[in-house]
Design an enzyme around this catalytic site. Structure first.
Site, mmCIF file in Angstrom:
data_model
loop_
_atom_site.group_PDB
_atom_site.id
_atom_site.type_symbol
_atom_site.label_atom_id
_atom_site.label_comp_id
_atom_site.label_asym_id
_atom_site.label_seq_id
_atom_site.Cartn_x
_atom_site.Cartn_y
_atom_site.Cartn_z
ATOM 1 N N HIS A 1 71.394 -18.642 115.468
ATOM 2 C CA HIS A 1 72.115 -17.368 115.579
ATOM 3 C C HIS A 1 72.937 -17.295 116.869
ATOM 4 O O HIS A 1 73.828 -16.449 116.974
ATOM 5 C CB HIS A 1 71.101 -16.225 115.555
ATOM 6 C CG HIS A 1 71.398 -15.146 114.550
ATOM 7 N ND1 HIS A 1 72.306 -15.292 113.510
ATOM 8 C CD2 HIS A 1 70.904 -13.886 114.419
ATOM 9 C CE1 HIS A 1 72.342 -14.171 112.797
ATOM 10 N NE2 HIS A 1 71.514 -13.307 113.326
ATOM 11 N N ASN B 1 73.036 -7.626 116.218
ATOM 12 C CA ASN B 1 73.448 -6.649 115.203
ATOM 13 C C ASN B 1 74.295 -5.511 115.747
ATOM 14 O O ASN B 1 74.871 -4.748 114.969
ATOM 15 C CB ASN B 1 72.218 -6.071 114.502
ATOM 16 C CG ASN B 1 71.504 -7.098 113.640
ATOM 17 O OD1 ASN B 1 71.995 -8.204 113.435
ATOM 18 N ND2 ASN B 1 70.340 -6.743 113.151
ATOM 19 N N ASP C 1 77.711 -17.854 113.795
ATOM 20 C CA ASP C 1 77.059 -18.776 112.872
ATOM 21 C C ASP C 1 77.419 -18.394 111.442
ATOM 22 O O ASP C 1 77.580 -17.216 111.127
ATOM 23 C CB ASP C 1 75.539 -18.741 113.071
ATOM 24 C CG ASP C 1 74.967 -17.322 112.974
ATOM 25 O OD1 ASP C 1 75.472 -16.438 113.687
ATOM 26 O OD2 ASP C 1 74.026 -17.104 112.192
#
Length: 201
Positions: free
Chosen positions: A19, A66, A91
């Protein structure tokens, strides 16, 4: 001014996660083009420098993946940037490991960092999609992206990151097609074996 942001999660616990490949790309660009040390700014770690004469802000949001759009939106607003002036490296599980694609606009495809960025500046920003492969089953995706790259993956990861940085003058010039082609020329990815992808290799 060009804003180049990488998506990732802050802290050493996440540093080597799939990530965080967006952070890794920004770090490699900073190293290759001798950017000064980053400082806290725009809810992230930011550094200003130049790539081939183009003024660039490198940004690693520290808001967690997020909520990345909060930092990106703040920096874009400060510099009065349009979405075309913003590049986000992230990613991409829908690309095989080592593959690279540039894309402008479109949906988030389940990527909450991209969704957050879209909520702040609209969808028409430029995206550097760094292939990390799919674990094969939807329920395994979360664990896949939040796990570290395996040692064997460094054979494609390190050349890819170097290529992303070395080819950056094309990115700075807005020549995304040429940039994508040059990255893949410098770091050609092996053709993925779908059986290995299904096993998460």
């Amino acid at each position: 001014m060009l804003l180049i942001a990488g998506l990732g999660n802050p802290g050493q616990a996440y540093a080597k996660n799939r990530h965080n490949i967006g952070f890794m790309a920004v770090d490699e660009i900073a190293r290759r083009w001798a950017f000064p040390p980053a400082r806290s700014r725009f809810q992230g770690h930011a550094s200003e420098g130049t790539i081939d004469g183009v003024r660039v802000l490198l940004l690693k949001p520290q808001t967690f993946y997020n909520e990345s759009g909060r930092a990106i939106g703040e920096a874009a607003k400060f510099f009065k940037l349009t979405p075309a002036d913003v590049v986000v490296f992230h990613d991409e599980i829908d690309l095989a490991p080592g593959r690279f694609r540039m894309k402008t606009g479109g949906g988030a495809a389940g990527n909450n960092g991209i969704r957050s960025t879209t909520s702040q500046i609209g969808p028409d920003f430029r995206r550097g999609r760094l292939g990390c492969g799919h674990p094969g089953q939807k329920e395994l995706v979360h664990g896949h992206v939040l796990s570290d790259f395996h040692k064997a993956e460094l054979k494609w990861l390190e050349p890819l990151l170097q290529a992303v940085a070395d080819a950056a003058p094309f990115l700075a010039a807005g020549a995304d097609d040429k940039y994508q082609a040059e990255v893949m020329r410098l770091a050609p990815a092996e053709k993925a074996d779908p059986r290995k992808l299904a096993r998460g290799e």
